[in-house]
Scaffold this motif. Structure first.
Motif, mmCIF file in Angstrom:
data_model
loop_
_atom_site.group_PDB
_atom_site.id
_atom_site.type_symbol
_atom_site.label_atom_id
_atom_site.label_comp_id
_atom_site.label_asym_id
_atom_site.label_seq_id
_atom_site.Cartn_x
_atom_site.Cartn_y
_atom_site.Cartn_z
ATOM 1 N N UNK A 123 -78.143 77.553 34.038
ATOM 2 C CA UNK A 123 -78.174 77.588 32.573
ATOM 3 C C UNK A 123 -77.977 78.999 32.022
ATOM 4 N N UNK A 124 -77.347 79.878 32.820
ATOM 5 C CA UNK A 124 -77.089 81.253 32.390
ATOM 6 C C UNK A 124 -75.649 81.661 32.692
ATOM 7 N N UNK A 125 -75.187 82.663 31.970
ATOM 8 C CA UNK A 125 -73.909 83.300 32.250
ATOM 9 C C UNK A 125 -74.181 84.779 32.472
ATOM 10 N N UNK A 126 -73.626 85.296 33.554
ATOM 11 C CA UNK A 126 -73.700 86.727 33.814
ATOM 12 C C UNK A 126 -72.472 87.392 33.218
ATOM 13 N N UNK A 127 -72.704 88.446 32.461
ATOM 14 C CA UNK A 127 -71.610 89.216 31.866
ATOM 15 C C UNK A 127 -71.596 90.569 32.564
#
Length: 154
Positions: A123-127
């Protein structure tokens, strides 16, 4: 207690630096998931939950800034953590750079970054970003989050 709840409880024992990430809009968000990714090439990154109010803007921006906060910046960290807050209103001192990225003028350290990669996990996005320039305004005590409260290294 679910394993997710157990993980949240366990991670309260892991101190984390408090940062504010900003991008054109202006948009910004308090995060404690910022860190170094690589030295060769120089890369930094942060994770953002898919339910975060700034999710769309921060995960699609081509430029962003990371602001490392001073131990006295608890009010600023709280402001950028609140949903539907006027983050760039009255008390926030800021200006936009040539790319429209807001720079918080009171942050002792700021990294201006170009987005290099995005990674979607759970449920996360790494930028992941490549620092284009870094400003140090002062040596300070960093703002940390530990046991659900703000603290510093003092």
């Amino acid at each position: 207690m679910s394993i997710g709840d157990q993980l949240k409880l366990a991670l309260r024992h892991h101190p984390a630096a408090v940062t504010i990430i900003t991008a054109p809009g202006p948009v910004g968000l308090t995060v404690s998931s910022f860190g170094s990714v690589s030295m060769r090439p120089p890369l930094v990154g942060f994770w953002i939950g898919t339910s975060a109010s700034a999710f769309d803007a921060l995960t699609t921006a081509t430029r962003f800034a990371v602001h490392l906060l001073h131990a006295d910046h608890t009010d600023l960290a709280d402001l950028f953590a609140r949903t539907k807050a006027d983050r760039f209103g009255g008390v926030t001192r800021w200006e936009s750079d040539v790319d429209g990225v807001p720079h918080l003028l009171d942050a002792p350290v700021r990294l201006r970054c170009r987005t290099a990669h995005r990674v979607s996990i759970g449920d996360h996005v790494g930028v992941i970003g490549e620092p284009l320039d870094i400003e140090h305004h002062a040596e300070t005590q960093p703002l940390l989050r530990f046991q659900g409260r703000y603290t510093s290294v003092a």
